[in-house]
Scaffold this motif. Structure first.
Motif, mmCIF file in Angstrom:
data_model
loop_
_atom_site.group_PDB
_atom_site.id
_atom_site.type_symbol
_atom_site.label_atom_id
_atom_site.label_comp_id
_atom_site.label_asym_id
_atom_site.label_seq_id
_atom_site.Cartn_x
_atom_site.Cartn_y
_atom_site.Cartn_z
ATOM 1 N N ASN A 65 0.918 -1.282 -0.034
ATOM 2 C CA ASN A 65 0.137 0.052 0.047
ATOM 3 C C ASN A 65 0.907 1.043 -0.042
ATOM 4 O OD1 ASN A 65 0.711 0.326 2.640
ATOM 5 N ND2 ASN A 65 -0.958 -0.391 3.411
ATOM 6 N N ASP A 66 0.314 2.383 0.213
ATOM 7 C CA ASP A 66 1.139 3.783 0.345
ATOM 8 C C ASP A 66 2.119 3.521 1.543
ATOM 9 O OD1 ASP A 66 -1.075 3.876 1.985
ATOM 10 O OD2 ASP A 66 -1.017 5.928 1.789
ATOM 11 N N ARG A 67 2.218 2.973 2.255
ATOM 12 C CA ARG A 67 3.036 2.973 3.758
ATOM 13 C C ARG A 67 3.926 1.817 3.873
ATOM 14 N NH1 ARG A 67 -0.038 4.408 8.892
ATOM 15 N NH2 ARG A 67 2.174 5.333 9.372
ATOM 16 N N VAL A 68 3.774 0.608 3.190
ATOM 17 C CA VAL A 68 4.559 -0.358 3.454
ATOM 18 C C VAL A 68 4.277 -1.459 2.062
ATOM 19 C CG1 VAL A 68 4.375 -0.607 5.842
ATOM 20 C CG2 VAL A 68 2.993 -2.171 4.350
ATOM 21 N N ARG A 69 5.618 -2.253 1.873
ATOM 22 C CA ARG A 69 5.631 -3.210 0.874
ATOM 23 C C ARG A 69 6.220 -4.426 1.478
ATOM 24 N NH1 ARG A 69 9.323 -1.475 -2.857
ATOM 25 N NH2 ARG A 69 7.632 -0.198 -3.762
ATOM 26 N N VAL A 70 5.292 -5.496 1.357
ATOM 27 C CA VAL A 70 5.749 -6.794 2.267
ATOM 28 C C VAL A 70 6.188 -7.819 1.134
ATOM 29 C CG1 VAL A 70 5.090 -8.683 3.775
ATOM 30 C CG2 VAL A 70 4.054 -6.440 4.020
ATOM 31 N N TRP A 71 7.388 -8.437 1.333
ATOM 32 C CA TRP A 71 8.085 -9.360 0.391
ATOM 33 C C TRP A 71 8.000 -10.855 1.307
ATOM 34 C CZ3 TRP A 71 9.927 -8.506 -4.467
ATOM 35 C CH2 TRP A 71 10.295 -7.253 -5.116
ATOM 36 N N GLU A 72 8.041 -11.889 0.538
ATOM 37 C CA GLU A 72 8.393 -12.992 0.909
ATOM 38 C C GLU A 72 9.712 -13.724 0.234
ATOM 39 O OE1 GLU A 72 6.339 -17.017 1.595
ATOM 40 O OE2 GLU A 72 6.076 -16.652 -0.283
ATOM 41 N N LEU A 73 10.738 -13.974 0.875
ATOM 42 C CA LEU A 73 11.829 -14.533 0.590
ATOM 43 C C LEU A 73 12.087 -16.159 0.921
ATOM 44 C CD1 LEU A 73 14.716 -14.326 -1.115
ATOM 45 C CD2 LEU A 73 15.623 -13.667 1.210
ATOM 46 N N LEU A 112 14.554 1.230 0.597
ATOM 47 C CA LEU A 112 13.904 1.553 1.587
ATOM 48 C C LEU A 112 14.356 1.194 2.967
ATOM 49 C CD1 LEU A 112 10.362 1.175 -0.097
ATOM 50 C CD2 LEU A 112 11.330 3.288 0.656
ATOM 51 N N ASP A 113 14.186 1.598 3.889
ATOM 52 C CA ASP A 113 14.364 1.130 5.321
ATOM 53 C C ASP A 113 13.498 -0.369 5.247
ATOM 54 O OD1 ASP A 113 16.140 3.017 6.119
ATOM 55 O OD2 ASP A 113 14.854 4.006 7.074
ATOM 56 N N HIS A 114 13.759 -1.365 6.070
ATOM 57 C CA HIS A 114 12.988 -2.593 6.298
ATOM 58 C C HIS A 114 13.305 -3.314 7.415
ATOM 59 C CE1 HIS A 114 16.738 -3.399 4.075
ATOM 60 N NE2 HIS A 114 16.545 -4.484 4.383
ATOM 61 N N VAL A 115 12.353 -4.083 7.622
ATOM 62 C CA VAL A 115 12.570 -5.163 8.771
ATOM 63 C C VAL A 115 12.459 -6.408 8.321
ATOM 64 C CG1 VAL A 115 11.400 -6.216 10.726
ATOM 65 C CG2 VAL A 115 11.223 -3.493 10.363
ATOM 66 N N LEU A 116 13.341 -7.310 8.614
ATOM 67 C CA LEU A 116 13.611 -8.721 8.197
ATOM 68 C C LEU A 116 13.057 -9.387 9.327
ATOM 69 C CD1 LEU A 116 17.344 -8.767 7.003
ATOM 70 C CD2 LEU A 116 15.219 -8.380 5.599
ATOM 71 N N VAL A 125 9.606 -6.401 5.334
ATOM 72 C CA VAL A 125 8.619 -5.365 5.283
ATOM 73 C C VAL A 125 9.297 -3.947 5.064
ATOM 74 C CG1 VAL A 125 6.978 -4.119 6.910
ATOM 75 C CG2 VAL A 125 7.002 -6.733 7.069
ATOM 76 N N GLU A 126 9.302 -3.561 3.920
ATOM 77 C CA GLU A 126 9.629 -2.374 3.669
ATOM 78 C C GLU A 126 8.805 -1.188 3.935
ATOM 79 O OE1 GLU A 126 11.929 -2.491 -0.538
ATOM 80 O OE2 GLU A 126 9.819 -3.020 -0.773
ATOM 81 N N LEU A 127 9.466 -0.287 4.482
ATOM 82 C CA LEU A 127 8.844 1.026 5.130
ATOM 83 C C LEU A 127 8.993 2.235 4.244
ATOM 84 C CD1 LEU A 127 10.281 0.474 8.739
ATOM 85 C CD2 LEU A 127 8.294 -0.440 7.883
ATOM 86 N N LYS A 128 7.880 2.543 3.682
ATOM 87 C CA LYS A 128 7.728 3.612 2.597
ATOM 88 C C LYS A 128 7.640 5.057 3.432
ATOM 89 C CE LYS A 128 5.534 1.073 -0.865
ATOM 90 N NZ LYS A 128 4.307 0.902 -1.838
ATOM 91 N N THR A 129 7.137 5.175 4.499
ATOM 92 C CA THR A 129 6.979 6.406 5.274
ATOM 93 C C THR A 129 7.484 6.533 6.523
ATOM 94 O OG1 THR A 129 4.966 5.643 6.270
ATOM 95 C CG2 THR A 129 4.842 6.916 4.337
#
Length: 106
Positions: A18-26, A41-45, A102-106
């Motif tokens: 969405n406009d705030r986060v992008r969630v990937w699976e690896l 982007l800053d992100h959380v693994l 989880v990529e943090l867009k904002t």
């Protein structure tokens, strides 16, 4: 930086955006490598499963990992990572690796 280098996605597939986060699976099988990718982007693994994971930074990386790093997987562990990394993820372990990013867009 290598101008003609093709960069791939940071994960295997996007689960949500969405406009705030992008969630990937690896997901990486034992011995498998991800595409070379750049973290814009800053992100959380969030580690889900596996036994070992490694990161191979590219020479032009601007992220926190400048040298090869290999570590044990701790299912449920969440790690904040700042933007700028240009790298390849590698599964050096004997078990399939699974992670959510989880990529943090904002």
């Amino acid at each position: 930086m290598t101008q003609d280098r093709a960069l791939g996605g940071i994960g295997s597939r996007i689960l949500f955006e969405n406009d705030r986060v992008r969630v990937w699976e690896l997901r990486l099988a034992p011995g498998e490598r991800s595409d070379v990718h750049r973290h814009e982007l800053d992100h959380v693994l969030i580690q889900i499963a596996g036994d070992r994971i490694a990161v191979h930074p590219e020479p032009d990386t601007e992220g926190p990992y400048r040298d090869h790093l290999e570590a044990d997987v701790v299912p449920g562990a969440a790690v904040y990572v700042g933007r700028g990394g240009v790298e390849t993820a590698v599964n050096p372990g004997a078990c399939p690796y699974h992670e959510v990013i989880v990529e943090l867009k904002t």
